[in-house]
Design a protein around this motif. Sequence first.
Motif, PDB file in Angstrom:
ATOM      1  N   ILE A  85       3.380  -4.743   3.379  1.00 38.90           N
ATOM      2  CA  ILE A  85       4.060  -3.566   3.296  1.00 38.90           C
ATOM      3  C   ILE A  85       3.489  -2.155   3.392  1.00 38.90           C
ATOM      4  O   ILE A  85       2.417  -2.097   2.260  1.00 38.90           O
ATOM      5  CB  ILE A  85       5.230  -3.638   2.490  1.00 38.90           C
ATOM      6  CG1 ILE A  85       6.171  -5.038   2.508  1.00 38.90           C
ATOM      7  CG2 ILE A  85       5.966  -2.434   2.457  1.00 38.90           C
ATOM      8  CD1 ILE A  85       7.091  -4.973   1.657  1.00 38.90           C
ATOM      9  N   LEU A  86       3.749  -1.410   4.153  1.00 44.52           N
ATOM     10  CA  LEU A  86       3.078  -0.130   3.678  1.00 44.52           C
ATOM     11  C   LEU A  86       4.270   1.051   3.448  1.00 44.52           C
ATOM     12  O   LEU A  86       5.282   0.965   4.252  1.00 44.52           O
ATOM     13  CB  LEU A  86       2.558   0.600   5.155  1.00 44.52           C
ATOM     14  CG  LEU A  86       1.191  -0.128   5.700  1.00 44.52           C
ATOM     15  CD1 LEU A  86       0.702   0.517   7.114  1.00 44.52           C
ATOM     16  CD2 LEU A  86       0.108  -0.127   4.733  1.00 44.52           C
ATOM     17  N   LEU A  87       4.281   1.545   2.360  1.00 44.14           N
ATOM     18  CA  LEU A  87       5.331   2.223   1.747  1.00 44.14           C
ATOM     19  C   LEU A  87       4.863   3.837   1.818  1.00 44.14           C
ATOM     20  O   LEU A  87       4.076   4.152   1.002  1.00 44.14           O
ATOM     21  CB  LEU A  87       5.791   1.885   0.559  1.00 44.14           C
ATOM     22  CG  LEU A  87       6.632   2.696  -0.427  1.00 44.14           C
ATOM     23  CD1 LEU A  87       8.075   2.662   0.376  1.00 44.14           C
ATOM     24  CD2 LEU A  87       6.911   2.171  -1.943  1.00 44.14           C
ATOM     25  N   ILE A 108       0.730  -1.290  -0.009  1.00 41.78           N
ATOM     26  CA  ILE A 108      -0.078  -0.101   0.107  1.00 41.78           C
ATOM     27  C   ILE A 108       0.962   1.330   0.013  1.00 41.78           C
ATOM     28  O   ILE A 108       1.810   1.321   0.765  1.00 41.78           O
ATOM     29  CB  ILE A 108      -0.880   0.149   1.365  1.00 41.78           C
ATOM     30  CG1 ILE A 108      -1.751  -1.284   1.472  1.00 41.78           C
ATOM     31  CG2 ILE A 108      -1.940   1.251   1.254  1.00 41.78           C
ATOM     32  CD1 ILE A 108      -2.438  -1.743   0.439  1.00 41.78           C
ATOM     33  N   TYR A 109       0.598   2.199  -0.994  1.00 40.14           N
ATOM     34  CA  TYR A 109       1.607   3.482  -1.212  1.00 40.14           C
ATOM     35  C   TYR A 109       0.684   4.400  -0.741  1.00 40.14           C
ATOM     36  O   TYR A 109      -0.363   4.824  -0.960  1.00 40.14           O
ATOM     37  CB  TYR A 109       1.823   3.478  -2.446  1.00 40.14           C
ATOM     38  CG  TYR A 109       2.955   4.585  -2.934  1.00 40.14           C
ATOM     39  CD1 TYR A 109       4.113   4.335  -3.224  1.00 40.14           C
ATOM     40  CD2 TYR A 109       2.248   5.774  -3.208  1.00 40.14           C
ATOM     41  CE1 TYR A 109       5.016   5.081  -3.418  1.00 40.14           C
ATOM     42  CE2 TYR A 109       3.355   6.959  -3.559  1.00 40.14           C
ATOM     43  CZ  TYR A 109       4.746   6.679  -3.563  1.00 40.14           C
ATOM     44  OH  TYR A 109       5.516   7.360  -4.004  1.00 40.14           O
ATOM     45  N   LEU A 110       1.266   5.352   0.439  1.00 40.84           N
ATOM     46  CA  LEU A 110       0.790   6.425   1.293  1.00 40.84           C
ATOM     47  C   LEU A 110       1.496   7.716   0.550  1.00 40.84           C
ATOM     48  O   LEU A 110       2.759   7.634   0.866  1.00 40.84           O
ATOM     49  CB  LEU A 110       0.665   6.187   2.686  1.00 40.84           C
ATOM     50  CG  LEU A 110      -0.124   5.233   3.083  1.00 40.84           C
ATOM     51  CD1 LEU A 110       0.542   3.935   3.445  1.00 40.84           C
ATOM     52  CD2 LEU A 110      -0.939   5.621   4.477  1.00 40.84           C
ATOM     53  N   THR A 111       0.769   8.489   0.342  1.00 43.70           N
ATOM     54  CA  THR A 111       1.446   9.861  -0.186  1.00 43.70           C
ATOM     55  C   THR A 111       0.645  10.986  -0.374  1.00 43.70           C
ATOM     56  O   THR A 111      -0.488  10.869  -0.194  1.00 43.70           O
ATOM     57  CB  THR A 111       2.106   9.404  -1.691  1.00 43.70           C
ATOM     58  OG1 THR A 111       2.857  10.477  -2.220  1.00 43.70           O
ATOM     59  CG2 THR A 111       0.957   9.432  -2.742  1.00 43.70           C
ATOM     60  N   ASP A 112       1.154  12.167  -0.310  1.00 39.75           N
ATOM     61  CA  ASP A 112       0.177  13.262  -0.824  1.00 39.75           C
ATOM     62  C   ASP A 112       0.469  13.537  -2.005  1.00 39.75           C
ATOM     63  O   ASP A 112      -0.226  14.491  -2.596  1.00 39.75           O
ATOM     64  CB  ASP A 112       0.738  14.451   0.155  1.00 39.75           C
ATOM     65  CG  ASP A 112       2.247  14.818   0.037  1.00 39.75           C
ATOM     66  OD1 ASP A 112       2.617  14.553  -1.053  1.00 39.75           O
ATOM     67  OD2 ASP A 112       2.538  15.798   0.546  1.00 39.75           O
ATOM     68  N   GLU A 162       3.178  -6.091  -5.383  1.00 42.73           N
ATOM     69  CA  GLU A 162       2.157  -5.087  -6.337  1.00 42.73           C
ATOM     70  C   GLU A 162       1.648  -4.299  -5.382  1.00 42.73           C
ATOM     71  O   GLU A 162       1.257  -4.446  -4.258  1.00 42.73           O
ATOM     72  CB  GLU A 162       0.918  -6.196  -6.811  1.00 42.73           C
ATOM     73  CG  GLU A 162      -0.008  -5.437  -7.412  1.00 42.73           C
ATOM     74  CD  GLU A 162      -1.143  -6.270  -7.920  1.00 42.73           C
ATOM     75  OE1 GLU A 162      -1.901  -5.889  -8.803  1.00 42.73           O
ATOM     76  OE2 GLU A 162      -1.176  -7.472  -7.614  1.00 42.73           O
ATOM     77  N   ILE A 163       1.591  -2.899  -6.079  1.00 42.81           N
ATOM     78  CA  ILE A 163       1.015  -2.050  -5.513  1.00 42.81           C
ATOM     79  C   ILE A 163      -0.368  -2.191  -5.546  1.00 42.81           C
ATOM     80  O   ILE A 163      -1.069  -1.947  -6.618  1.00 42.81           O
ATOM     81  CB  ILE A 163       1.500  -0.428  -5.665  1.00 42.81           C
ATOM     82  CG1 ILE A 163       2.860  -0.219  -5.311  1.00 42.81           C
ATOM     83  CG2 ILE A 163       0.883   0.650  -5.241  1.00 42.81           C
ATOM     84  CD1 ILE A 163       3.693   0.965  -5.818  1.00 42.81           C
ATOM     85  N   ARG A 164      -1.147  -2.289  -4.614  1.00 38.13           N
ATOM     86  CA  ARG A 164      -2.671  -2.752  -4.478  1.00 38.13           C
ATOM     87  C   ARG A 164      -3.783  -1.689  -4.230  1.00 38.13           C
ATOM     88  O   ARG A 164      -4.609  -1.627  -4.721  1.00 38.13           O
ATOM     89  CB  ARG A 164      -2.895  -3.871  -3.394  1.00 38.13           C
ATOM     90  CG  ARG A 164      -2.359  -5.041  -3.508  1.00 38.13           C
ATOM     91  CD  ARG A 164      -2.734  -5.908  -4.788  1.00 38.13           C
ATOM     92  NE  ARG A 164      -4.041  -6.315  -4.781  1.00 38.13           N
ATOM     93  CZ  ARG A 164      -4.511  -7.338  -4.230  1.00 38.13           C
ATOM     94  NH1 ARG A 164      -3.541  -8.303  -3.963  1.00 38.13           N
ATOM     95  NH2 ARG A 164      -5.977  -7.589  -4.475  1.00 38.13           N
ATOM     96  N   LYS A 165      -3.032  -0.744  -3.499  1.00 38.93           N
ATOM     97  CA  LYS A 165      -3.936   0.670  -3.351  1.00 38.93           C
ATOM     98  C   LYS A 165      -2.961   1.788  -3.132  1.00 38.93           C
ATOM     99  O   LYS A 165      -1.865   1.597  -2.894  1.00 38.93           O
ATOM    100  CB  LYS A 165      -4.615   0.337  -2.080  1.00 38.93           C
ATOM    101  CG  LYS A 165      -5.728  -0.535  -2.025  1.00 38.93           C
ATOM    102  CD  LYS A 165      -6.506  -0.852  -0.538  1.00 38.93           C
ATOM    103  CE  LYS A 165      -7.294  -1.910  -0.817  1.00 38.93           C
ATOM    104  NZ  LYS A 165      -7.380  -2.729   0.607  1.00 38.93           N
TER     105      LYS A 165
END
Length: 124
Positions: free
Chosen positions: A78-80, A6-10, A32-35
């Motif tokens: 994983i949280l990225l 999961i990719y967290l970003t602004d 794989e980046i799922r969300k």
Amino acid sequence: MQTNVIYLTDARDWSYFILDELLKESKCKDWEIRKIILSPKTYFERGPVDQLGVPLTEIDPKDIGSIYNSSYVADADILLFYGWSYLVPTQIVSNKVCVCCHAAKLPKYRGGTPMQHQIMDGVL
């Protein structure tokens, strides 16, 4: 077995370009980046993340703790965090693999202009 990220970003424009490259790489890897979890619209120029073909969710950074027990991160391995400028609650960091990328050494170059301050200090 596929690793779910999961990719967290602004979603500032530079963060978008990094995400775009990660998505290209993940097509031939075992992850794989799922969300993509975004902070609400900010004054930053946002890259076209809605065109990447990955589900998007906007979360108020003050409410990030609410994602812990939700379907947003339940299946995440994983949280990225990249370009995520907000505090992440201990309950998430303690129970998920979290990778937080920053453009400079912390805490010395924290804040909104880490590259510029490193240049001024002669680090770059």
